[in-house]
Motif scaffolding. Structure first.
Motif, PDB file in Angstrom:
ATOM      1  N   ALA A   1       5.103   9.381   1.780  1.00  0.00           N
ATOM      2  CA  ALA A   1       6.040  10.260   1.090  1.00  0.00           C
ATOM      3  C   ALA A   1       7.205  10.683   2.153  1.00  0.00           C
ATOM      4  CB  ALA A   1       5.052  11.608   0.858  1.00  0.00           C
ATOM      5  N   GLU A   2       8.115  10.816   1.726  1.00  0.00           N
ATOM      6  CA  GLU A   2       9.253  11.326   2.207  1.00  0.00           C
ATOM      7  C   GLU A   2       9.241  12.640   2.870  1.00  0.00           C
ATOM      8  OE1 GLU A   2      12.406  12.476  -1.269  1.00  0.00           O
ATOM      9  OE2 GLU A   2      12.874  10.778  -0.139  1.00  0.00           O
ATOM     10  N   ASP A   3       8.567  13.597   2.167  1.00  0.00           N
ATOM     11  CA  ASP A   3       8.276  14.653   2.803  1.00  0.00           C
ATOM     12  C   ASP A   3       6.720  15.024   3.501  1.00  0.00           C
ATOM     13  OD1 ASP A   3       6.896  14.668   0.535  1.00  0.00           O
ATOM     14  OD2 ASP A   3       7.565  16.682  -0.302  1.00  0.00           O
ATOM     15  N   ALA A   4       6.233  13.779   3.886  1.00  0.00           N
ATOM     16  CA  ALA A   4       4.813  13.814   4.544  1.00  0.00           C
ATOM     17  C   ALA A   4       4.731  14.674   5.513  1.00  0.00           C
ATOM     18  CB  ALA A   4       4.296  12.359   4.789  1.00  0.00           C
ATOM     19  N   ALA A   5       3.703  15.809   5.604  1.00  0.00           N
ATOM     20  CA  ALA A   5       3.681  16.874   6.688  1.00  0.00           C
ATOM     21  C   ALA A   5       2.886  15.965   7.789  1.00  0.00           C
ATOM     22  CB  ALA A   5       2.920  17.783   6.134  1.00  0.00           C
ATOM     23  N   LEU A   6       3.516  15.757   8.821  1.00  0.00           N
ATOM     24  CA  LEU A   6       2.883  15.129  10.137  1.00  0.00           C
ATOM     25  C   LEU A   6       3.074  16.258  11.154  1.00  0.00           C
ATOM     26  CD1 LEU A   6       4.507  11.501   9.965  1.00  0.00           C
ATOM     27  CD2 LEU A   6       2.417  12.190   8.880  1.00  0.00           C
ATOM     28  N   THR A   7       2.140  16.569  11.868  1.00  0.00           N
ATOM     29  CA  THR A   7       2.030  17.629  13.011  1.00  0.00           C
ATOM     30  C   THR A   7       1.332  17.126  13.989  1.00  0.00           C
ATOM     31  OG1 THR A   7       2.070  19.304  11.100  1.00  0.00           O
ATOM     32  CG2 THR A   7       1.674  20.034  13.398  1.00  0.00           C
ATOM     33  N   ILE A   8       1.933  17.309  15.307  1.00  0.00           N
ATOM     34  CA  ILE A   8       1.339  17.285  16.703  1.00  0.00           C
ATOM     35  C   ILE A   8       1.219  18.623  17.404  1.00  0.00           C
ATOM     36  CG2 ILE A   8       1.283  16.061  18.727  1.00  0.00           C
ATOM     37  CD1 ILE A   8       2.613  13.602  17.553  1.00  0.00           C
ATOM     38  N   GLU A   9      -0.020  19.240  17.526  1.00  0.00           N
ATOM     39  CA  GLU A   9       0.030  20.495  17.937  1.00  0.00           C
ATOM     40  C   GLU A   9       0.557  21.360  16.927  1.00  0.00           C
ATOM     41  OE1 GLU A   9       1.022  19.939  22.119  1.00  0.00           O
ATOM     42  OE2 GLU A   9      -0.986  20.545  22.634  1.00  0.00           O
ATOM     43  N   ASP A  10       1.667  22.092  17.381  1.00  0.00           N
ATOM     44  CA  ASP A  10       2.262  23.064  16.320  1.00  0.00           C
ATOM     45  C   ASP A  10       3.605  22.475  16.078  1.00  0.00           C
ATOM     46  OD1 ASP A  10       0.285  24.900  16.564  1.00  0.00           O
ATOM     47  OD2 ASP A  10       1.141  25.858  18.249  1.00  0.00           O
ATOM     48  N   GLN A  11       3.963  21.185  16.516  1.00  0.00           N
ATOM     49  CA  GLN A  11       5.121  20.624  16.272  1.00  0.00           C
ATOM     50  C   GLN A  11       5.493  19.623  15.103  1.00  0.00           C
ATOM     51  OE1 GLN A  11       7.075  18.675  19.781  1.00  0.00           O
ATOM     52  NE2 GLN A  11       8.980  18.079  18.734  1.00  0.00           N
ATOM     53  N   ARG A  12       6.115  20.047  13.970  1.00  0.00           N
ATOM     54  CA  ARG A  12       6.164  19.068  12.812  1.00  0.00           C
ATOM     55  C   ARG A  12       7.126  17.936  13.025  1.00  0.00           C
ATOM     56  NH1 ARG A  12       5.749  20.400   6.857  1.00  0.00           N
ATOM     57  NH2 ARG A  12       6.565  18.613   5.912  1.00  0.00           N
TER      58      ARG A  12
ATOM     59  N   PHE B   1       0.650   9.233  18.569  1.00  0.00           N
ATOM     60  CA  PHE B   1       0.077   8.310  17.519  1.00  0.00           C
ATOM     61  C   PHE B   1      -0.187   8.725  16.146  1.00  0.00           C
ATOM     62  CE2 PHE B   1      -1.580   6.686  21.729  1.00  0.00           C
ATOM     63  CZ  PHE B   1      -0.753   5.684  21.889  1.00  0.00           C
ATOM     64  N   VAL B   2       0.823   9.539  15.675  1.00  0.00           N
ATOM     65  CA  VAL B   2       0.414   9.998  14.250  1.00  0.00           C
ATOM     66  C   VAL B   2       1.513   9.311  13.416  1.00  0.00           C
ATOM     67  CG1 VAL B   2       0.587  12.167  12.790  1.00  0.00           C
ATOM     68  CG2 VAL B   2      -0.360  12.267  15.238  1.00  0.00           C
ATOM     69  N   GLY B   3       1.118   8.560  12.397  1.00  0.00           N
ATOM     70  CA  GLY B   3       2.219   7.964  11.275  1.00  0.00           C
ATOM     71  C   GLY B   3       1.710   8.242  10.017  1.00  0.00           C
ATOM     72  N   ALA B   4       2.770   8.065   9.232  1.00  0.00           N
ATOM     73  CA  ALA B   4       2.189   8.287   7.626  1.00  0.00           C
ATOM     74  C   ALA B   4       1.536   7.220   7.142  1.00  0.00           C
ATOM     75  CB  ALA B   4       3.690   8.665   6.804  1.00  0.00           C
ATOM     76  N   LEU B   5       1.556   6.256   7.863  1.00  0.00           N
ATOM     77  CA  LEU B   5       0.825   4.736   7.330  1.00  0.00           C
ATOM     78  C   LEU B   5      -0.226   4.369   8.471  1.00  0.00           C
ATOM     79  CD1 LEU B   5       3.693   2.354   5.585  1.00  0.00           C
ATOM     80  CD2 LEU B   5       1.867   3.800   4.570  1.00  0.00           C
ATOM     81  N   GLY B   6       0.343   4.568   9.712  1.00  0.00           N
ATOM     82  CA  GLY B   6      -0.551   4.190  10.700  1.00  0.00           C
ATOM     83  C   GLY B   6      -0.345   5.135  12.093  1.00  0.00           C
ATOM     84  N   GLY B   7      -1.311   5.340  12.749  1.00  0.00           N
ATOM     85  CA  GLY B   7      -0.996   6.181  14.094  1.00  0.00           C
ATOM     86  C   GLY B   7      -0.172   5.356  14.822  1.00  0.00           C
ATOM     87  N   MET B   8      -0.636   3.777  15.142  1.00  0.00           N
ATOM     88  CA  MET B   8      -0.121   2.984  15.902  1.00  0.00           C
ATOM     89  C   MET B   8      -0.075   1.450  15.370  1.00  0.00           C
ATOM     90  SD  MET B   8      -0.649   1.495  19.984  1.00  0.00           S
ATOM     91  CE  MET B   8      -2.568   1.138  19.696  1.00  0.00           C
TER      92      MET B   8
ATOM     93  N   CYS C   1       0.892  -1.236  -0.068  1.00  0.00           N
ATOM     94  CA  CYS C   1      -0.003  -0.081  -0.054  1.00  0.00           C
ATOM     95  C   CYS C   1       0.902   1.317   0.115  1.00  0.00           C
ATOM     96  CB  CYS C   1      -0.794   0.093   1.447  1.00  0.00           C
ATOM     97  SG  CYS C   1      -2.207  -1.277   1.403  1.00  0.00           S
ATOM     98  N   TYR C   2       0.317   2.302  -0.447  1.00  0.00           N
ATOM     99  CA  TYR C   2       1.034   3.721  -0.086  1.00  0.00           C
ATOM    100  C   TYR C   2      -0.230   4.879   0.300  1.00  0.00           C
ATOM    101  CZ  TYR C   2      -0.427   6.250  -4.349  1.00  0.00           C
ATOM    102  OH  TYR C   2      -1.511   6.653  -5.353  1.00  0.00           O
ATOM    103  N   SER C   3       0.487   5.770   0.920  1.00  0.00           N
ATOM    104  CA  SER C   3      -0.279   6.678   1.382  1.00  0.00           C
ATOM    105  C   SER C   3       0.556   8.129   1.391  1.00  0.00           C
ATOM    106  CB  SER C   3      -0.674   6.650   2.901  1.00  0.00           C
ATOM    107  OG  SER C   3      -0.957   7.877   3.367  1.00  0.00           O
ATOM    108  N   ASP C   4      -0.076   9.050   0.803  1.00  0.00           N
ATOM    109  CA  ASP C   4       0.058  10.520   0.641  1.00  0.00           C
ATOM    110  C   ASP C   4      -0.915  11.532   1.160  1.00  0.00           C
ATOM    111  OD1 ASP C   4       1.538  12.725  -0.184  1.00  0.00           O
ATOM    112  OD2 ASP C   4       1.207  12.538  -2.358  1.00  0.00           O
ATOM    113  N   CYS C   5      -0.725  11.496   2.630  1.00  0.00           N
ATOM    114  CA  CYS C   5      -1.723  12.203   3.200  1.00  0.00           C
ATOM    115  C   CYS C   5      -0.983  13.323   4.222  1.00  0.00           C
ATOM    116  CB  CYS C   5      -2.597  11.503   4.157  1.00  0.00           C
ATOM    117  SG  CYS C   5      -3.539  10.216   3.392  1.00  0.00           S
ATOM    118  N   THR C   6      -1.461  14.302   4.460  1.00  0.00           N
ATOM    119  CA  THR C   6      -1.151  15.490   5.352  1.00  0.00           C
ATOM    120  C   THR C   6      -1.854  15.238   6.667  1.00  0.00           C
ATOM    121  OG1 THR C   6      -0.751  17.096   3.746  1.00  0.00           O
ATOM    122  CG2 THR C   6      -1.049  17.896   6.072  1.00  0.00           C
TER     123      THR C   6
END
Length: 370
Positions: A179-190, A159-166, A145-150
């Motif tokens: 995506a190697e540049d996937a935007a994953l943010t928790i509160e204001d921290q990338r 629990f935030v991950g480009a494929l799965g939170g956990m 599978c693949y994912s390209d999500c913000t």
């Protein structure tokens, strides 16, 4: 709900779906599935769910296809979605294909879009967000599978991950990309660099004394997701596929590029099964020197364990009353043990956390300490 083989394309919007004191699950195909077979489905749209004034058990689930997927099979599917989950008193979970993949399989599928979640951290015993490009919580099998999500959690979580939170202790994840540049943010921290899974659960014993293998992750890779290269990588995986095709209910389709996107719309793929060797899941324990105490509700010490040079050198136990020990019999009443040392090695006193203390008692017995 029980679904048979589905071939469909759906574009729709589910917004402002509120519930009072119950769990809410929503997806563009179905809110929940159990023992479902979902094949060649595509969905595009928006899902927004909110749970207000519930209890600790009333979570919110928002999925691109399925809100909550249990014991289900999802093959050759895709989702282009905007998801938002909020829960005041429990967990808020969202996933590009499903918020929860419980004891099921997601194979040869993809997701793109924007996912957000939040909980009310000012409420006692509130939950956290689970966000994953494929599954908010990955507790099954994920392959090719693949994912390209913000992904953005507006409140604190791990629990935030480009494929799965956990990735839980029963999960297996193979041959998948993000995506190697996937935007994953928790509160204001990338999160930089992005991670495939926010939390990966290792092997260990559960409360019933069963050994869980721990999350197994193989050939999960960040890449540029250039469509032609991505389709080629996904197709190459069929030559050494880690899941036995005899266990798949339908044929997996080859990947091709349509409208600038890699999608599973080719002919049936020829699959060569090559099993992957898995490590021995038996936990290897290490103990921090110190004195550890277990107390009953009256703050009386009922167990004291001394660890010196990484070894148990002294164990004291006081059998008081049946109420304090919950169960008669040493094997069910020993208060402290190995898993706690691994997770809480710096704690010197576990107070009256009797549930945790009972959970690890079996480890002491299995190791022959009692």
């Amino acid at each position: 709900c029980i679904m048979k083989k589905l071939l469909m394309k759906r574009q729709s919007t589910l917004q402002n779906l509120h519930t009072g004191e119950q769990t809410v699950s929503a997806g563009l195909l179905a809110g929940c599935s159990d023992l479902a077979l979902i094949d060649r489905c595509y969905a595009a749209g928006t899902v927004q769910v909110r749970t207000e004034n519930g209890s600790f058990a009333n979570s919110s689930f928002a999925g691109g296809l399925i809100g909550y997927s249990q014991r289900s099979e999802i093959y050759n599917c895709g989702a282009d979605v905007t998801l938002d989950a909020y829960c005041k008193t429990a967990n808020a979970e969202a996933g590009g294909i499903t918020a929860m993949n419980a004891f099921g399989i997601i194979a040869n599928s993809y997701s793109t879009g924007t996912l957000t979640a939040a909980t009310d951290r000012t409420v006692d015993d509130s939950g956290v967000s689970y966000l994953g490009g494929i599954a908010g919580c990955q507790a099954g099998t994920l392959v090719n599978c693949y994912s390209d999500c913000t992904l953005t959690s507006k409140t604190w979580t791990k629990f935030v991950g480009a494929l799965g939170g956990m990735a839980t202790a029963i999960s297996e994840s193979y041959d998948s990309y993000y995506a190697e540049d996937a935007a994953l943010t928790i509160e204001d921290q990338r999160l930089d660099p992005p991670v495939a899974f926010g939390t990966v659960v290792p092997s260990g014993y559960n409360e019933d004394g069963d050994l869980l293998n721990g999350a197994f992750i193989y050939n999960v890779t960040a890449m540029t997701l250039e469509p032609a290269a991505l389709a080629a990588a996904l197709n190459e995986n069929f030559a050494a596929f880690p899941v036995d095709p005899a266990e798949l209910t339908v044929p997996l389709l080859r990947w091709t590029v349509v409208d600038g996107k890699a999608v599973p719309r080719g002919g049936a793929a020829g699959i060569t099964y090559v099993p992957v060797e898995k490590p021995d899941p038996t936990p290897k324990y290490a103990y921090q020197d110190g004195v550890y105490y277990g107390r009953d509700e009256a703050e009386h010490v009922i167990v004291r364990i001394v660890v010196k040079d990484g070894m148990f050198c002294d164990v004291f136990r006081r059998i008081a009353t049946q109420k304090q020990l919950f169960l008669v019999g040493l094997r069910d009443s020993v208060a402290l043990g190995m898993e706690v040392f691994c997770v809480h090695a710096t704690f010197l006193d576990f107070g009256d956390n009797l549930r945790c203390m009972k959970q690890v008692a079996g480890s002491l017995v299995r190791q022959g300490i009692f």
